[in-house]
Write a protein that holds these residues in place. Sequence first.
Motif, PDB file in Angstrom:
ATOM      1  N   ARG A  16      31.825 -19.068   3.870  1.00  0.00           N
ATOM      2  CA  ARG A  16      30.973 -18.394   2.891  1.00  0.00           C
ATOM      3  C   ARG A  16      30.511 -17.064   3.491  1.00  0.00           C
ATOM      4  NH1 ARG A  16      28.562 -19.878  -1.741  1.00  0.00           N
ATOM      5  NH2 ARG A  16      29.241 -22.017  -1.380  1.00  0.00           N
ATOM      6  N   VAL A  17      30.848 -15.969   2.792  1.00  0.00           N
ATOM      7  CA  VAL A  17      30.502 -14.621   3.261  1.00  0.00           C
ATOM      8  C   VAL A  17      29.374 -14.091   2.383  1.00  0.00           C
ATOM      9  CG1 VAL A  17      31.328 -12.280   3.663  1.00  0.00           C
ATOM     10  CG2 VAL A  17      32.875 -14.226   4.013  1.00  0.00           C
ATOM     11  N   ARG A  18      28.287 -13.651   2.996  1.00  0.00           N
ATOM     12  CA  ARG A  18      27.125 -13.121   2.282  1.00  0.00           C
ATOM     13  C   ARG A  18      27.042 -11.606   2.510  1.00  0.00           C
ATOM     14  NH1 ARG A  18      22.237 -15.384   0.288  1.00  0.00           N
ATOM     15  NH2 ARG A  18      20.468 -13.946   0.287  1.00  0.00           N
ATOM     16  N   VAL A  19      26.951 -10.881   1.391  1.00  0.00           N
ATOM     17  CA  VAL A  19      26.884  -9.423   1.428  1.00  0.00           C
ATOM     18  C   VAL A  19      25.584  -8.971   0.770  1.00  0.00           C
ATOM     19  CG1 VAL A  19      27.953  -7.273   0.677  1.00  0.00           C
ATOM     20  CG2 VAL A  19      29.394  -9.195   1.371  1.00  0.00           C
ATOM     21  N   GLU A  20      24.821  -8.119   1.462  1.00  0.00           N
ATOM     22  CA  GLU A  20      23.574  -7.572   0.918  1.00  0.00           C
ATOM     23  C   GLU A  20      23.679  -6.053   0.912  1.00  0.00           C
ATOM     24  OE1 GLU A  20      20.123  -9.074   2.874  1.00  0.00           O
ATOM     25  OE2 GLU A  20      20.511 -11.163   2.314  1.00  0.00           O
ATOM     26  N   ASP A  34       0.815  -1.222   0.000  1.00  0.00           N
ATOM     27  CA  ASP A  34       0.000   0.000   0.000  1.00  0.00           C
ATOM     28  C   ASP A  34       0.848   1.271   0.000  1.00  0.00           C
ATOM     29  OD1 ASP A  34      -2.255  -1.563   0.005  1.00  0.00           O
ATOM     30  OD2 ASP A  34      -2.540  -1.472   2.179  1.00  0.00           O
ATOM     31  N   ASP A  35       1.994   1.238   0.694  1.00  0.00           N
ATOM     32  CA  ASP A  35       2.835   2.440   0.726  1.00  0.00           C
ATOM     33  C   ASP A  35       3.714   2.564  -0.508  1.00  0.00           C
ATOM     34  OD1 ASP A  35       4.708   0.476   1.159  1.00  0.00           O
ATOM     35  OD2 ASP A  35       5.321   1.176   3.146  1.00  0.00           O
ATOM     36  N   GLY A  36       3.689   1.544  -1.389  1.00  0.00           N
ATOM     37  CA  GLY A  36       4.447   1.609  -2.634  1.00  0.00           C
ATOM     38  C   GLY A  36       5.942   1.449  -2.489  1.00  0.00           C
ATOM     39  N   VAL A  37       6.422   1.117  -1.294  1.00  0.00           N
ATOM     40  CA  VAL A  37       7.866   1.014  -1.071  1.00  0.00           C
ATOM     41  C   VAL A  37       8.335  -0.417  -1.357  1.00  0.00           C
ATOM     42  CG1 VAL A  37       9.722   1.199   0.627  1.00  0.00           C
ATOM     43  CG2 VAL A  37       7.854   2.855   0.630  1.00  0.00           C
ATOM     44  N   ILE A  38       9.341  -0.517  -2.226  1.00  0.00           N
ATOM     45  CA  ILE A  38       9.928  -1.806  -2.589  1.00  0.00           C
ATOM     46  C   ILE A  38      11.421  -1.741  -2.283  1.00  0.00           C
ATOM     47  CG2 ILE A  38      10.401  -3.429  -4.453  1.00  0.00           C
ATOM     48  CD1 ILE A  38       7.919  -2.305  -5.880  1.00  0.00           C
ATOM     49  N   GLN A  39      11.907  -2.718  -1.536  1.00  0.00           N
ATOM     50  CA  GLN A  39      13.325  -2.780  -1.186  1.00  0.00           C
ATOM     51  C   GLN A  39      14.005  -3.826  -2.074  1.00  0.00           C
ATOM     52  OE1 GLN A  39      14.790  -0.947   1.569  1.00  0.00           O
ATOM     53  NE2 GLN A  39      16.691  -1.549   0.597  1.00  0.00           N
ATOM     54  N   VAL A  40      15.040  -3.392  -2.805  1.00  0.00           N
ATOM     55  CA  VAL A  40      15.809  -4.311  -3.650  1.00  0.00           C
ATOM     56  C   VAL A  40      17.099  -4.660  -2.917  1.00  0.00           C
ATOM     57  CG1 VAL A  40      17.064  -4.574  -5.818  1.00  0.00           C
ATOM     58  CG2 VAL A  40      14.839  -3.460  -5.802  1.00  0.00           C
ATOM     59  N   MET A  41      17.339  -5.942  -2.750  1.00  0.00           N
ATOM     60  CA  MET A  41      18.532  -6.401  -2.047  1.00  0.00           C
ATOM     61  C   MET A  41      19.487  -7.028  -3.069  1.00  0.00           C
ATOM     62  SD  MET A  41      17.473  -5.471   0.882  1.00  0.00           S
ATOM     63  CE  MET A  41      18.815  -6.045   1.902  1.00  0.00           C
ATOM     64  N   ARG A  42      20.602  -6.351  -3.294  1.00  0.00           N
ATOM     65  CA  ARG A  42      21.634  -6.870  -4.177  1.00  0.00           C
ATOM     66  C   ARG A  42      22.544  -7.778  -3.351  1.00  0.00           C
ATOM     67  NH1 ARG A  42      19.622  -6.344  -9.106  1.00  0.00           N
ATOM     68  NH2 ARG A  42      19.139  -4.184  -9.665  1.00  0.00           N
ATOM     69  N   VAL A  43      22.610  -9.055  -3.736  1.00  0.00           N
ATOM     70  CA  VAL A  43      23.267 -10.061  -2.916  1.00  0.00           C
ATOM     71  C   VAL A  43      24.466 -10.632  -3.658  1.00  0.00           C
ATOM     72  CG1 VAL A  43      22.988 -12.231  -1.664  1.00  0.00           C
ATOM     73  CG2 VAL A  43      21.064 -10.630  -1.836  1.00  0.00           C
ATOM     74  N   SER A  44      25.553 -10.762  -2.951  1.00  0.00           N
ATOM     75  CA  SER A  44      26.728 -11.455  -3.481  1.00  0.00           C
ATOM     76  C   SER A  44      27.285 -12.352  -2.394  1.00  0.00           C
ATOM     77  CB  SER A  44      27.793 -10.459  -3.952  1.00  0.00           C
ATOM     78  OG  SER A  44      28.272  -9.692  -2.872  1.00  0.00           O
ATOM     79  N   GLU A  45      27.892 -13.444  -2.807  1.00  0.00           N
ATOM     80  CA  GLU A  45      28.520 -14.367  -1.862  1.00  0.00           C
ATOM     81  C   GLU A  45      29.944 -14.639  -2.308  1.00  0.00           C
ATOM     82  OE1 GLU A  45      24.850 -16.887   0.122  1.00  0.00           O
ATOM     83  OE2 GLU A  45      26.141 -17.862  -1.355  1.00  0.00           O
ATOM     84  N   GLU A  46      30.809 -14.760  -1.324  1.00  0.00           N
ATOM     85  CA  GLU A  46      32.220 -15.031  -1.594  1.00  0.00           C
ATOM     86  C   GLU A  46      32.662 -16.156  -0.672  1.00  0.00           C
ATOM     87  OE1 GLU A  46      36.485 -12.586  -1.639  1.00  0.00           O
ATOM     88  OE2 GLU A  46      34.700 -11.756  -0.660  1.00  0.00           O
ATOM     89  N   VAL A  47      33.417 -17.090  -1.239  1.00  0.00           N
ATOM     90  CA  VAL A  47      33.947 -18.200  -0.453  1.00  0.00           C
ATOM     91  C   VAL A  47      35.413 -17.911  -0.151  1.00  0.00           C
ATOM     92  CG1 VAL A  47      34.430 -20.663  -0.381  1.00  0.00           C
ATOM     93  CG2 VAL A  47      32.320 -19.847  -1.424  1.00  0.00           C
ATOM     94  N   LEU A  48      35.737 -17.863   1.142  1.00  0.00           N
ATOM     95  CA  LEU A  48      37.094 -17.576   1.584  1.00  0.00           C
ATOM     96  C   LEU A  48      37.737 -18.827   2.172  1.00  0.00           C
ATOM     97  CD1 LEU A  48      36.459 -14.200   3.454  1.00  0.00           C
ATOM     98  CD2 LEU A  48      37.081 -14.524   1.064  1.00  0.00           C
TER      99      LEU A  48
END
Length: 471
Positions: free
Chosen positions: A311-315, A258-272
């Motif tokens: 495994r490192v997850r970045v958002e 209803d408030d029209g707000v959309i959150q886009v989460m750009r996700v990347s993962e890296e294996v160390l």
Amino acid sequence: MKFSASTLRLLSGAGIALLAGAILIAVGFFRHEVYITVDGSEPARHTVWGNTVSGALRSTDVRLSPEDRANPAPGTVLSEGMLIEVATAAPVEIEIGGGRLNLVSAERIPSNLIQEAGLQIFPGDEVWVDGVLVDPQVELVATRFLSLELRQANRVTLHRETGQQVLLGAGPTLAHALEQSGVALYASDVLVPGPTEYIVENLEVDHLPGTLVEIRQGADILHSRTAGSTVGLALASAGISLQGLDYSLPAEHEEIPDDGVIQVMRVSEEVLLEQELVGFMTEFQALTDVPIDTLQVVQAGEYGLQAQRIRVRVENGEEIARIVEDEWLVKEPVPRIEGYGTQITIQTLDTPHGTIEYWRAVEFYATSYSPANSGTPLDAPWYGQVFCGGNMQNGFVGVDLDYVPCGTPLYIPGYGFAVAMDTGAISGAWIDLGYLDKDYVPWHQFVTVYFLTPVPSADSIAWIIPPGNAR
């Protein structure tokens, strides 16, 4: 009547003077300096004969047709330095509603030309010249042929969920009419009929405006409109795609909130692959051929090596998770082995108290105490008593009973013979020399403590006594 010769000569001279004056007056009356411009050209200076605008134009070979126009009017009396503007008539074609009207006119103001053609301009109408919208009240540049288009406004009724709006649009298309009326039209809006529909009178239009959404990507905010009902369609309308592990809140398949707000989460993962050292243990080993209280390294310790796959997850540029997926020991640590001597040799020492026989000599830190300064309350039931049993007396000392058991006979230079009978807040090689209150002597120094014979059983000997510390 007869005149004398002298009189005749006088009359003849006067007549000549009058004639010359009349000629000069006539020349001054008909000769003028004027400026003439034709169809907006640069004004040119002319010396003309005549007393009216039409006469001036004839003297410069400018011929006016009935449709041409002069300003001032042709019958206007000339004045010195007058500016005469001539507009020559040209063919004019006016297109209106699919039909054409033709006339010849020197007029260059569109609204006046349209009026000359017997037409009227109403609110919402538009005038176009060579495909360009013009102000009907602004004079056009003179040309040999002029083509106008009068686009008459039509009534358009715009239906929305919030109500209806009546517009006057000159078209030719619905999109142009909406723009002319100041109605913002977005790519996500839905029009029925479509925006390319040609305008007709009393056109009924359904307008479904796109939903306004706010798309947030980290610190970036994008405002957009969409005709879709789901988050996925709203993102597509804004040219935003989710790739790989990316996701949105709400999810793509869900309805736009209803408030029209959309959150886009750009996700990347890296294996160390990370490694860390593993500490080694220290082990002790008895050495029967090494004297007691002697330490030596039998084997040096070596650190081991532990490896982890993480495994490192970045958002949206922020690390939110670090998960250990696997770990293994790359190299086992090697323990350090310290050998301690267990060889006992009985020795003797001459002292002020006679010769003593001992089997061990260790450096201790020595302090002293008596019942009164031991910290025990006078009314305590155990006041003046020792831990191993009995009452305090000279020669009873406090030790760490884990290393020096109760009853162990000792000799301390400067103190004398002693027996381990008490303990306290001390550990390792620390000895607290006991006194009766009347005999108390303060001690704070290192001293060699001799362990007197007989030698106790091997299982009761603490082979390694660590440095003394207060607990």
